[in-house]
Every structure is written in structure tokens, then in C-alpha cells.
Design a protein around this motif. Sequence first.
Motif, PDB file in Angstrom:
ATOM      1  N   ASP A 174       0.882  -1.177   0.000  1.00 32.07           N
ATOM      2  CA  ASP A 174       0.000   0.000   0.000  1.00 32.07           C
ATOM      3  C   ASP A 174       0.914   1.219   0.000  1.00 32.07           C
ATOM      4  O   ASP A 174       1.368   1.662   1.043  1.00 32.07           O
ATOM      5  CB  ASP A 174      -0.922   0.011   1.222  1.00 32.07           C
ATOM      6  N   ARG A 175       1.202   1.719  -1.182  1.00 33.99           N
ATOM      7  CA  ARG A 175       2.138   2.839  -1.275  1.00 33.99           C
ATOM      8  C   ARG A 175       1.468   4.006  -1.989  1.00 33.99           C
ATOM      9  O   ARG A 175       0.411   3.842  -2.609  1.00 33.99           O
ATOM     10  CB  ARG A 175       3.410   2.423  -2.016  1.00 33.99           C
ATOM     11  N   ILE A 176       2.094   5.159  -1.911  1.00 38.52           N
ATOM     12  CA  ILE A 176       1.664   6.303  -2.726  1.00 38.52           C
ATOM     13  C   ILE A 176       2.240   6.105  -4.125  1.00 38.52           C
ATOM     14  O   ILE A 176       3.387   5.698  -4.278  1.00 38.52           O
ATOM     15  CB  ILE A 176       2.180   7.624  -2.116  1.00 38.52           C
ATOM     16  N   SER A 221       2.310  -1.649 -10.626  1.00 35.90           N
ATOM     17  CA  SER A 221       3.555  -0.977 -11.005  1.00 35.90           C
ATOM     18  C   SER A 221       3.173   0.251 -11.815  1.00 35.90           C
ATOM     19  O   SER A 221       2.087   0.311 -12.412  1.00 35.90           O
ATOM     20  CB  SER A 221       4.459  -1.881 -11.859  1.00 35.90           C
ATOM     21  N   LEU A 222       4.085   1.206 -11.848  1.00 35.89           N
ATOM     22  CA  LEU A 222       3.836   2.393 -12.669  1.00 35.89           C
ATOM     23  C   LEU A 222       3.795   2.001 -14.146  1.00 35.89           C
ATOM     24  O   LEU A 222       3.077   2.599 -14.946  1.00 35.89           O
ATOM     25  CB  LEU A 222       4.917   3.447 -12.383  1.00 35.89           C
ATOM     26  N   GLN A 223       4.526   0.943 -14.505  1.00 36.64           N
ATOM     27  CA  GLN A 223       4.495   0.452 -15.883  1.00 36.64           C
ATOM     28  C   GLN A 223       3.062   0.027 -16.255  1.00 36.64           C
ATOM     29  O   GLN A 223       2.587   0.307 -17.362  1.00 36.64           O
ATOM     30  CB  GLN A 223       5.441  -0.749 -16.043  1.00 36.64           C
ATOM     31  N   GLN A 224       2.405  -0.654 -15.333  1.00 34.38           N
ATOM     32  CA  GLN A 224       1.030  -1.105 -15.599  1.00 34.38           C
ATOM     33  C   GLN A 224       0.095   0.107 -15.744  1.00 34.38           C
ATOM     34  O   GLN A 224      -0.758   0.151 -16.636  1.00 34.38           O
ATOM     35  CB  GLN A 224       0.556  -2.006 -14.452  1.00 34.38           C
TER      36      GLN A 224
HETATM   37  O1  LIG Z   1       6.209   1.033 -10.201  1.00 27.44           O
HETATM   38  C1  LIG Z   1       7.409   0.766 -10.068  1.00 27.44           C
HETATM   39  N1  LIG Z   1       8.094   0.217 -11.085  1.00 27.44           N
HETATM   40  C2  LIG Z   1       9.412  -0.102 -10.988  1.00 27.44           C
HETATM   41  O2  LIG Z   1      10.025  -0.625 -11.943  1.00 27.44           O
HETATM   42  C3  LIG Z   1      10.046   0.160  -9.765  1.00 27.44           C
HETATM   43  N2  LIG Z   1      11.322  -0.026  -9.309  1.00 27.44           N
HETATM   44  C4  LIG Z   1      11.369   0.425  -8.047  1.00 27.44           C
HETATM   45  O3  LIG Z   1      12.413   0.414  -7.325  1.00 27.44           O
HETATM   46  N3  LIG Z   1      10.149   0.885  -7.669  1.00 27.44           N
HETATM   47  C5  LIG Z   1       9.312   0.726  -8.713  1.00 27.44           C
HETATM   48  N4  LIG Z   1       8.009   1.038  -8.878  1.00 27.44           N
END
Ligand SMILES: O=c1[nH]c(=O)c2[nH]c(=O)[nH]c2[nH]1
Length: 299
Positions: A174-176, A221-224
Motif C-alpha cells: 500500500d504505497r503512494i 507498477s507504474l508500468q502497468q
Molecule cells: O512502479 C514501479 N516500477 C518499478 O520498476 C520500480 N522499481 C522500483 O524500485 N520501484 C518501482 N516502482
Amino acid sequence: MPTILGQNQYGKAENRVVKITRDGATHHIKDLNVSVSLSGDMDDVHYSGSNTNVLPTDTTKNTVYAFAKEHGVDSAEQFGIHLARHFVTSQEPIHRARVRIEEYAWERIEAPGARGAHSFVRKGQETRLTQVTYDGSSWEVVSGLKDLVVLNSTDSEFWGYVKDKYTTLKEAYDRILATEVSARWRYHWSDDAQQAPDWDTSYDETRRHLLHAFAETYSLSLQQTLYQMGTRIIDNREEIDEVRFSLPNKHHFLVDLEPFGLKNDNEVYYAADRPYGLIEGTVLRDGCEARIPADLTNL
Ligand SMILES: O=c1[nH]c(=O)c2[nH]c(=O)[nH]c2[nH]1
């Protein structure tokens, strides 16, 4: 040549504090940049190096974060008053405390599919961009935006990643999630014989889809999240064939308040400005060619 010490002050500058207050599924955010400057009986440290009267600047930083938890942040003024009073009344050698605070304002992203009210966009307009190229027969229009800062105070996790001997990152459940969106989208309009899109409507709607996808994605993930934002745009805006994003991961680290006997229940964060993760990628309409350059600063 004899010298005497003139005016002097010291403290910790630019403590970036983000305070999330959770009221069920509705979250509130306060985002401050706090600079503390103390002065008083500080002759000795300058003349002889004796630190007897010196409250470390590291302590002033810790106090800022601890006070965000203990007293909350009603207003920047109230927070500043608490801090300044504390330093002057608790430390005999300190006679004056100056607390400067910048507050960054956020607005809610009102997204119909959001699971709660925890998505925000920084106030202050982003910059709208376009690049038009014409070679006498065909057009290429690539538009976009930069400096659009967004934040989700929950619904973001990051775990299950590769771990090697240099990995220290703790898995987060649960992160920002915050980023400053830089995006470019390429229109498939290339021919005067075709009806051109309504550029203003297209910009407003693309921005809206991007924000809603950000707010509505439960992110692993920010990628998603990047892919979801791009997909939402391509799915809803037929005039756009390609979207590219450059997304700095604006890290917010939970502050360890345990040494002060305080529990940090995902409330007080340190907003780091660098280094930052940088997540970049293109989302394409199936069958279309990628033409936006990988490095958006080249556009
Ligand atoms: O959403 C993220 N993607 C990453 O690839 C990554 N790598 C990381 O250290 N934190 C995060 N967060």
C-alpha cells in the motif's frame, strides 16, 4: 585582522512532508515544503566548534515529520506556529525560530470508476504541447502535455520483483503512487482531404481519459498504470494512433516515527525529488507504426 561573528542562523531547509489523512475511502492530502531556521546563543560553535548549544539540523527535520503525525497539518500557519514555538520554548539557547512553508495545492480527480476518493492532480495548469510537420503532401501532428502531476494515496503496490545481491527495496502493499506526466500522442490525420479532428476537444478528452485511467487503475507498477492510461486513450479517441509517456516515479517514503514512539499508519511521507525511477513507454493502436521518438525531449 580580528573578526567578530555577525548574524547567523541554521536549520534544515526544504523538508518535503506529505500528510495523508484517511477518512475511510476518502483521503485528504497536505503537501508541504518546510524550512526551519534557528538562531540564538551560537557564538561558541562558530568560534571554537563546541556543539554544546547546537540542536542538530537532523533533529529539526525529524521534528517536522513527527509534528505532522502528532499535531496533524490543519494549515501551514498552524503547523509553522507549533514548530516555531517548540524550538524556542524547548531549547534554552534558541531565541528565534523562523519556519517557512510552501504548500502545494491538489484537486481531486473525479473519476466515475474510482474505488474511493484518493486520487489527486496538482493545481496549476500543465503545459499543452504540439508539433506539426508538413512536407507539402502529408501532415504529422504530435500533441501532448507535460508537468501534469498526479497522485494516488492508495491502490498501489509493488512486489514480486527480481532480487539480486544489491536489492534492498522492501515490497510495498500500500504505497503512494505519484508521477509528473509527460505524454505525446500522434494523430492519424495526415491528409488535407480528411476531416481534421477538433483539436481542443481532443486535447480535453485525452487529458480526461488519462486522468481517469490513472485514478481507476489498481496499480501493481507504474508500468502497468502507463499501459492503462495509453490503452484508455487509444480505445476512446479514434483520432489517435500512438501515445508515448515519460513518467518519473515521484517516490514518497514512509517516515520511520518509531524512534519517537509514534506509529506511522501510512500517514506521513517524505517526498523525495531525486533520484527517481523513470518509466517510459509507447502504447500503439494495433497495426500502427511507432513514430514518436523514444526521447520526448527530442520532440
Ligand atoms: O512502479 C514501479 N516500477 C518499478 O520498476 C520500480 N522499481 C522500483 O524500485 N520501484 C518501482 N516502482
